[in-house]
Design an enzyme around this catalytic site. Structure first.
Site, PDB file in Angstrom:
ATOM      1  N   PHE A   1      47.227 -35.129  -4.541  1.00 56.36           N
ATOM      2  CA  PHE A   1      46.374 -36.152  -4.984  1.00 56.36           C
ATOM      3  C   PHE A   1      45.662 -35.651  -5.182  1.00 56.36           C
ATOM      4  O   PHE A   1      44.313 -36.645  -5.972  1.00 56.36           O
ATOM      5  CB  PHE A   1      45.933 -36.462  -3.275  1.00 56.36           C
TER       6      PHE A   1
ATOM      7  N   TYR B   1      46.908 -32.266   0.476  1.00 52.75           N
ATOM      8  CA  TYR B   1      46.517 -33.123  -0.025  1.00 52.75           C
ATOM      9  C   TYR B   1      45.962 -32.583  -1.304  1.00 52.75           C
ATOM     10  O   TYR B   1      45.497 -33.063  -2.770  1.00 52.75           O
ATOM     11  CB  TYR B   1      44.632 -33.479  -0.043  1.00 52.75           C
TER      12      TYR B   1
ATOM     13  N   TRP C   1      45.370 -44.679  -4.453  1.00 53.67           N
ATOM     14  CA  TRP C   1      44.958 -43.119  -5.180  1.00 53.67           C
ATOM     15  C   TRP C   1      46.253 -42.626  -4.452  1.00 53.67           C
ATOM     16  O   TRP C   1      45.636 -41.252  -5.783  1.00 53.67           O
ATOM     17  CB  TRP C   1      43.349 -43.506  -4.587  1.00 53.67           C
ATOM     18  N   HIS C   2      46.204 -42.394  -3.444  1.00 54.95           N
ATOM     19  CA  HIS C   2      47.142 -40.910  -3.166  1.00 54.95           C
ATOM     20  C   HIS C   2      47.752 -40.739  -3.588  1.00 54.95           C
ATOM     21  O   HIS C   2      48.370 -39.324  -3.894  1.00 54.95           O
ATOM     22  CB  HIS C   2      47.886 -41.255  -1.999  1.00 54.95           C
ATOM     23  N   GLY C   3      48.374 -41.625  -4.725  1.00 51.53           N
ATOM     24  CA  GLY C   3      49.667 -41.161  -5.509  1.00 51.53           C
ATOM     25  C   GLY C   3      50.557 -42.574  -6.359  1.00 51.53           C
ATOM     26  O   GLY C   3      49.728 -43.521  -5.702  1.00 51.53           O
TER      27      GLY C   3
END
Lengths: 387, 470
Positions: free
Chosen positions: B470, B467, B319-321
């Site tokens: 993201f 963040y 989900w972060h990248g």
């Protein structure tokens, strides 16, 4: 306040009693914001605006050199005599001796004060003079150096000279919030200039951190420098080293033989020769012209209002300017200001004649021989003015 | 428009005054407009995406709510597919094409679209999915007011980097307009000041050290040892994200809304499970409620529970990248959670409460957890697998003492917050300031914090919030 006669849509979008509603809704927030602002400004005022912090500023810093020179002026001004301040960058510090000038003018009422702030510019000189002489009544004459007889000779974009911000830290106040940033043309420097005036604490944070780490050492050092700087400057005799006469060749021009030149100054000397011989590009003439006009005129006009003349003299530009046959006649903005009677330009020819290697110890600064000659020239030129 | 920029505070000041002048319904419309203006500072075109996502999710909500029982599931799946497609297209298209290219040996460049990632898309997507699922589960009624729904999705303090807000927590706040009380103002102003200190003084100090290590550069002409580089990143990411969250929560409160907490001193966790209860709480609780529990959670036996943990954490990493490094980070944390569960299960009964309350053991557990979490940050920060491996092998090398001698602020800035947290472990100071102190006392504390920012903040670096990407 809105009344019932307003159309319905206004009542839909806005509260009936707008100002009162906004005030009531935001009252606690407004209170806290105003308190924070007042407390922050109070802290800033006590620490910076009263000058408290500047008593402990690192004396060997840029802003520190400005404050040391302010102390020097305070020590040297003699209210019973006609004080003449000779102002400029480190070249004035090396090339002019107030002690010698006062010796020459001992039979007059003149009192020369030499003030060489290393790396300073006409912009810094303007704010420095305002700081040390807010009423413009301290001096009988103000003498400022220039290193360019024509606008084409200016070798840097001084409009956007970033270091001026550091010099001006102890010199500015809230009233400069609009005008000072506007003297820069690059938006990022305008922004920095604004923050310098608004948040000087942030600007000085590196020095403040060092002060907090060693407060006692710093207090001692600052006090020592402030009490000894004026005498130290008086006793300074200048550098004895002289540059040799050189054979120049090639493109860009450079010395045929470097043997007689100190290793430490070779790169700067190479750049100086290339620059003086026109090898490096210079900023647009119009930029330099505007810059010259702005600052020299600003300084002169402020003093003109009090009947104090402002003189400009040519600081010998470098050791090989004569050899390179650089122009010796005044032209451009400074000539215009002189013709308009705003500044008084001391005839430059005899100063340009000093631009020989025997009078310099590096590419910029005069040695003790040059210092003696320049001081003699300036002292006599100002004695002739019958101040 | 970054929270630590002067422009943001001008914008925020204007917003708060204008909204105070507006009647309730108009204030909500105003809030949506201001949020769109805020979002448009990144790229005006992205507001179309935001607007489209709001409208679509609003309609999906109504569809799920009004559909016959047999069609509700279809409507939910459609909403989830819509949100995931949006996220996949913008965030994972290039990654998926690249991965497929490697798998099937074709040149992916010919079909790459070079898409610019809209900021906050991951957060917007998760909120859309949460809403659809909650409506489906009847945990929250479908919202029939588009303005209210737009406020939920676009409210600018949380728009680009969270916290991820939940429909059930947020929509009731829209029912009545809460007056701005003294405790709200005190709490909000303190959170904002605290957030600014975390970001400008701490995160932006550690950031350049971490960057110097991971980009093979130097910091103040010193080579950064791997341990210091990794620790610097650990501290940077915490102070950066927690600072952002504090500012977001403070701003929201001053506008009359409450956001859930996102961090609870996570680096003082005594084990990895505890860490995930305190780190990015809004994401971990989202993953628990909308992924882990629907996968079966811990209801289908131990093996299935462990598999679920690994799946959830790996997807949480992704989900972060779009990078295998993020997947590795998630997998690493999944494995740690799994090991911790095994440890708990296998030691049940023979570790008594005396051991569990022993100060030395607890301190050791905190240090071990922090060390493991910091190791986990290596793939998160490193550019690729080889860089990750290189950093891991370098952890024992480098002259740490020399670096710390040349950068004494490193230890000072690491120890100050630790000392504060240990000294005020029950947050008595913070609670007293928010609840019992006078406005003037809070103003004094806020001024002190602002002076700290002025004197010790890192200005001119323009380090963006981590963040935001993201």
């Amino acid at each position: 306040m809105l009344s019932a006669s307003h159309p319905l849509w206004i009542h839909f979008f806005l509260q009936p009693s707008l100002a009162i509603t906004v005030f009531r809704r935001l009252l606690p927030l407004t209170k806290i914001v105003l308190w924070v602002a007042a407390l922050y400004v109070a802290f800033d005022t006590v620490v910076i605006r009263t000058g408290f912090y500047f008593n402990y500023l690192e004396p060997e810093s840029i802003a520190g050199s400005v404050l040391l020179n302010r102390t020097l002026v305070e020590h040297r001004v003699d209210k019973s005599r006609a004080n003449v301040i000779v102002l400029g960058d480190s070249r004035v510090g090396e090339g002019f001796s107030a002690k010698q000038a006062n010796e020459i003018a001992k039979d007059t009422k003149l009192n020369f004060i030499g003030c060489g702030i290393p790396g300073s510019t006409p912009r810094v000189c303007n704010y420095f003079l305002r700081k040390i002489d807010p009423e413009r009544t301290q001096f009988s004459a103000v003498v400022i150096m220039t290193d360019a007889l024509t606008d084409a000779e200016v070798n840097e974009d001084f409009v956007n000279y970033k270091l001026d911000l550091n010099y001006c830290l102890p010199l500015l106040n809230w009233s400069d919030l609009q005008s000072f940033p506007a003297t820069f043309s690059k938006p990022e420097l305008q922004e920095r200039a604004r923050s310098l005036i608004t948040f000087p604490l942030a600007f000085a944070q590196t020095d403040i951190k060092a002060l907090l780490l060693h407060p006692i050492d710093r207090a001692r050092k600052a006090s020592l420098w402030q009490s000894n700087y004026a005498n130290g400057t008086d006793d300074y005799a200048g550098q004895s080293v002289a540059l040799p006469d050189l054979e120049l060749e090639g493109a860009p021009l450079h010395p045929r033989d470097w043997a007689d030149i100190r290793e430490s100054i070779r790169p700067q000397l190479r750049d100086y020769i290339a620059l003086a011989s026109g090898y490096y590009p210079r900023p647009p003439v119009a930029l330099a012209k505007n810059y010259h006009r702005l600052w020299y005129e600003k300084i002169a006009r402020a003093y003109q209002a009090k009947g104090v003349p402002v003189y400009v003299f040519l600081m010998p530009r470098g050791p090989y300017h004569r050899k390179l046959a650089c122009p010796t006649a005044l032209a451009g903005s400074l000539a215009e200001l002189s013709a308009e009677g705003i500044i008084r330009f001391i005839p430059p020819e005899r100063y340009a004649a000093l631009e020989i290697p025997g009078n310099f110890f590096d590419q910029l600064h005069m040695n003790s021989t040059g210092r003696a000659q320049l001081t003699d020239l300036l002292a006599h030129a100002l004695m002739e003015q019958k101040l | 428009m970054l929270f630590d920029s002067f422009n943001y505070w001008l914008f925020f000041g204007l917003t708060i005054v204008v909204l105070a002048a507006l009647a309730d319904r108009a204030a909500r419309i105003g809030l949506v407009l201001f949020s769109f203006v805020f979002y448009s500072f990144w790229n005006p075109w992205f507001t179309l995406l935001l607007g489209g996502s709001i409208l679509a999710n609003f309609l999906f909500g109504l569809w799920i709510d009004q559909a016959a029982e047999s069609r509700r599931r279809t409507a939910l799946i459609a909403a989830i597919i819509f949100n995931l497609s949006l996220l996949s297209f913008f965030k994972y298209y290039g990654f998926l094409v690249g991965a497929l290219g490697q798998l099937f040996r074709f040149d992916p460049h010919s079909i790459l679209l070079h898409i610019i990632l809209p900021v906050g898309i991951s957060f917007i997507t998760f909120e859309g999915i949460a809403y659809a699922v909650d409506v489906y589960r009847r945990d929250t009624p479908a919202v029939r007011n588009l303005t209210n729904f737009a406020v939920f999705m676009s409210f600018f303090p949380h728009l680009v980097a969270g916290p991820i807000i939940r429909p059930a927590h947020f929509f009731p706040q829209l029912a009545t307009r809460k007056p701005l009380s003294n405790p709200d103002v005190k709490w909000g102003v303190l959170q904002i000041s605290k957030g600014l200190v975390k970001k400008i003084v701490f995160a932006d100090f550690f950031g350049p050290i971490a960057n110097a290590y991971f980009s093979h550069g130097t910091y103040n002409n010193q080579t950064v040892p791997a341990v210091c580089g990794v620790l610097a990143f650990s501290l940077q990411i915490y102070f950066d994200f927690a600072g952002y969250t504090d500012i977001a929560r403070g701003c929201a409160r001053l506008l009359g809304y409450e956001f859930p907490p996102n961090f609870e001193r996570p680096y003082l966790s005594e084990n990895i499970t505890d860490f995930w209860r305190r780190w990015h709480i809004s994401l971990s609780s989202w993953l628990r409620d909308y992924l882990y529990i629907p996968l079966g959670g811990n209801r289908n036996g131990l093996a299935r529970t462990y598999i679920n943990i690994i799946i959830v954490m790996t997807l949480g990493g992704l989900w972060h990248g779009a990078s295998w490094n993020f997947a590795l980070w998630g997998l690493f944390h999944g494995s740690l959670l799994l090991l911790h569960r095994l440890w708990i299960n296998s030691t049940k009964g023979w570790i008594g409460p005396r051991w569990q309350t022993n100060w030395f053991i607890r301190s050791g557990a905190v240090i071990l957890t922090f060390a493991l979490v910091s190791i986990g940050w290596i793939p998160f920060r490193a550019a690729d697998f080889p860089s990750t491996l290189k950093t891991l092998t370098e952890l024992g090398s480098g002259d740490i003492l020399q670096f710390l001698r040349s950068t004494p602020a490193f230890l000072v800035l690491a120890l100050i917050p630790l000392t504060y947290c240990l000294g005020d472990s029950r947050r008595k100071i913070e609670n007293w300031l928010s609840n019992r102190a006078t406005l003037f006392t809070v103003a004094i504390v806020t001024t002190l914090l602002l002076i700290i920012v002025t004197l010790f903040g890192q200005f001119g670096l323009q380090v963006p919030f981590i963040y935001f990407q993201f």
